[in-house]
Motif scaffolding. Structure first.
Motif, short mmCIF file in Angstrom:
data_model
loop_
_atom_site.label_atom_id
_atom_site.label_comp_id
_atom_site.label_asym_id
_atom_site.label_seq_id
_atom_site.Cartn_x
_atom_site.Cartn_y
_atom_site.Cartn_z
N ALA A 1 0.82 -1.21 0.00
CA ALA A 1 0.00 0.00 0.00
C ALA A 1 0.85 1.26 0.00
O ALA A 1 0.39 2.33 -0.34
CB ALA A 1 -0.93 0.00 1.22
N ALA A 2 2.12 1.15 0.40
CA ALA A 2 3.00 2.31 0.44
C ALA A 2 3.46 2.68 -0.97
O ALA A 2 3.53 1.83 -1.86
CB ALA A 2 4.20 2.00 1.33
N ASP A 3 3.79 3.93 -1.17
CA ASP A 3 4.27 4.43 -2.45
C ASP A 3 5.80 4.26 -2.49
O ASP A 3 6.51 4.91 -1.72
CB ASP A 3 3.87 5.89 -2.60
N PRO A 4 6.34 3.42 -3.40
CA PRO A 4 7.79 3.18 -3.41
C PRO A 4 8.60 4.44 -3.65
O PRO A 4 9.67 4.61 -3.06
CB PRO A 4 7.96 2.18 -4.57
N ALA A 5 8.11 5.34 -4.50
CA ALA A 5 8.86 6.57 -4.77
C ALA A 5 8.94 7.45 -3.53
O ALA A 5 9.99 8.01 -3.22
CB ALA A 5 8.22 7.33 -5.93
N SER A 6 7.83 7.56 -2.82
CA SER A 6 7.84 8.34 -1.59
C SER A 6 8.74 7.70 -0.54
O SER A 6 9.48 8.39 0.17
CB SER A 6 6.42 8.49 -1.05
N ALA A 7 8.68 6.38 -0.43
CA ALA A 7 9.52 5.67 0.54
C ALA A 7 11.00 5.90 0.24
O ALA A 7 11.80 6.10 1.16
CB ALA A 7 9.19 4.18 0.53
N ALA A 8 11.37 5.90 -1.03
CA ALA A 8 12.77 6.12 -1.40
C ALA A 8 13.24 7.53 -1.06
O ALA A 8 14.44 7.76 -0.90
CB ALA A 8 12.96 5.85 -2.89
N ARG A 9 12.31 8.46 -0.96
CA ARG A 9 12.64 9.83 -0.56
C ARG A 9 12.56 10.03 0.95
O ARG A 9 12.78 11.13 1.45
CB ARG A 9 11.71 10.83 -1.24
N GLY A 10 12.18 8.99 1.69
CA GLY A 10 12.03 9.11 3.13
C GLY A 10 10.75 9.79 3.55
O GLY A 10 10.65 10.30 4.67
N ARG A 11 9.73 9.75 2.69
CA ARG A 11 8.47 10.44 2.98
C ARG A 11 7.40 9.44 3.38
O ARG A 11 7.18 8.43 2.73
CB ARG A 11 7.99 11.22 1.75
N LEU A 12 6.72 9.75 4.49
CA LEU A 12 5.61 8.96 5.00
C LEU A 12 4.30 9.63 4.60
O LEU A 12 4.15 10.85 4.73
CB LEU A 12 5.70 8.85 6.52
N LEU A 13 3.34 8.83 4.12
CA LEU A 13 2.08 9.37 3.61
C LEU A 13 0.90 9.14 4.54
O LEU A 13 -0.12 9.82 4.41
CB LEU A 13 1.78 8.76 2.24
N ALA A 14 0.99 8.18 5.46
CA ALA A 14 -0.13 7.90 6.37
C ALA A 14 -0.39 9.10 7.28
O ALA A 14 0.55 9.76 7.72
CB ALA A 14 0.18 6.66 7.21
N ARG A 15 -1.66 9.35 7.56
CA ARG A 15 -2.04 10.47 8.41
C ARG A 15 -3.20 10.06 9.32
O ARG A 15 -4.05 9.24 8.94
CB ARG A 15 -2.48 11.68 7.57
N PRO A 16 -3.25 10.65 10.53
CA PRO A 16 -4.39 10.39 11.42
C PRO A 16 -5.70 10.77 10.74
O PRO A 16 -5.75 11.69 9.92
CB PRO A 16 -4.12 11.31 12.62
N ARG A 17 -6.78 10.04 11.12
CA ARG A 17 -8.10 10.26 10.54
C ARG A 17 -9.07 10.68 11.64
O ARG A 17 -9.05 10.12 12.73
CB ARG A 17 -8.60 8.99 9.88
N PRO A 18 -9.94 11.64 11.33
CA PRO A 18 -10.94 12.03 12.34
C PRO A 18 -11.87 10.88 12.72
O PRO A 18 -12.28 10.77 13.87
CB PRO A 18 -11.70 13.16 11.65
N SER A 19 -12.18 10.03 11.73
CA SER A 19 -13.10 8.91 11.97
C SER A 19 -12.48 7.63 11.41
O SER A 19 -12.55 7.37 10.20
CB SER A 19 -14.46 9.16 11.31
#
Length: 230
Positions: A5-23
Motif C-alpha cells: 500500500a506504500a508508495d515506493p517513490a515516496s519511501a525512497a525519498r524518506g516520505r511517509l504518507l499515512a495520516r491520522p483520521r478524524p473517523s
C-alpha cells in the motif's frame, strides 16, 4: 495488511504518507499488545492502552537500535508511556535502511504500520512522536526532520547522526545521551547534533546523564510527557 500500500517513490525519498483520521474506518483493537502482522520474520507490536476506543490519544513510535528487535525497544519505553498508543516496528534488516545505503523498505513498512493504526484508532495529530534508541534514535531524528508535517515530536535516546530527507515542518526535539557512552561517544554525536539543530531554529530539550549507552527511565518519562502535554 501489506506494505504494498506504500508508495515506493515516496519511501525512497524518506516520505511517509499515512495520516491520522478524524473517523477511523475499522474497529479499534482491544487493550493490550498486538503483533502488527505485516512481516513474516521481522514484524513489531502495537500496544493499545485502556480506554483507547473512547479517546483521541497520543501516539509514540519507538525504534530499536542496531541488531535489535521490537521486544527490546518496548521494554525501554513501555513503563514511561501509560495511556499512549505505542507502535514498535522492526527494521527489515539488522538496522534501519538509510544506515545501510538509502531510504526505502523501512519507510514503506513504517508507513503501512501507521496506516493500520490510523484506520483503527483516533490519534491526536498534535501529539505524534517518533522515538528511538541508538541507530533507532538516529533514524528517528532523520525521519522526523523530513516528516515534520506528521511528527510533532522526535525523541532521540543516544543518537549517532542525522541523515534527513529535505526538512519539512517544525517538530520539537528531545535528545538524551550518556557522558560515558562508549558505543556512540557523546562528543562525536549529540554534542554535535544538538547545536546544529538549534542553529537551524528547532526547539531542542537536551539532557546529558552520568551513564553509558542506555535509556534512563526518568528521561524516557520526561520525553514522553512532553508529547502527552502537547
Amino acid at each position: 495488511m501489506s506494505t504494498d500500500a506504500a508508495d515506493p517513490a515516496s519511501a525512497a525519498r524518506g516520505r511517509l504518507l499515512a495520516r491520522p483520521r478524524p473517523s477511523p474506518e475499522a474497529p479499534p483493537l482491544a487493550p493490550g499488545l498486538h503483533g502488527l502482522g505485516l512481516g513474516r520474520q521481522r514484524d513489531g507490536f502495537l500496544r493499545v492502552p485502556e480506554g483507547a476506543a473512547a479517546a483521541e490519544l497520543p501516539l509514540v513510535v519507538m525504534l530499536h537500535g542496531a541488531g535489535g528487535h521490537a521486544a527490546g525497544a518496548l521494554r525501554l519505553i513501555e513503563q514511561a508511556a501509560p495511556g499512549v498508543l505505542l507502535l514498535v516496528p522492526e527494521s527489515r534488516a539488522a538496522t534501519w535502511d538509510v544506515i545501510l545505503g538509502g531510504y526505502g523498505p523501512d519507510v514503506a513498512f513504517l508507513d503501512a504500520a501507521l496506516r493500520e493504526v490510523f484506520q483503527r484508532h483516533r490519534v491526536d495529530p498534535r501529539r505524534v512522536a517518533l522515538a528511538g534508541f541508538s541507530d533507532g534514535a538516529s533514524y528517528a531524528l532523520s525521519l522526523a526532520l523530513g516528516n515534520g508535517d506528521l511528527f510533532t515530536h522526535a525523541l532521540a535516546f543516544s543518537p549517532g547522526f542525522v541523515a534527513s530527507p529535505p526538512p519539512l515542518g517544525r517538530p520539537a526535539f528531545f535528545v538524551s545521551h550518556g557522558v560515558a557512552d562508549d558505543v556512540l561517544p557523546i562528543d562525536a554525536c549529540s554534542r554535535r547534533i544538538v547545536p546544529r539543530l538549534r542553529k537551524q531554529g528547532y526547539a531542542v530539550e537536551y539532557r546529558e546523564f552520568a551513564g553509558g549507552h542506555s535509556v534512563p527511565e526518568d528521561l524516557a518519562g520526561e520525553a514522553v510527557r512532553r508529547v502527552v502535554d502537547g
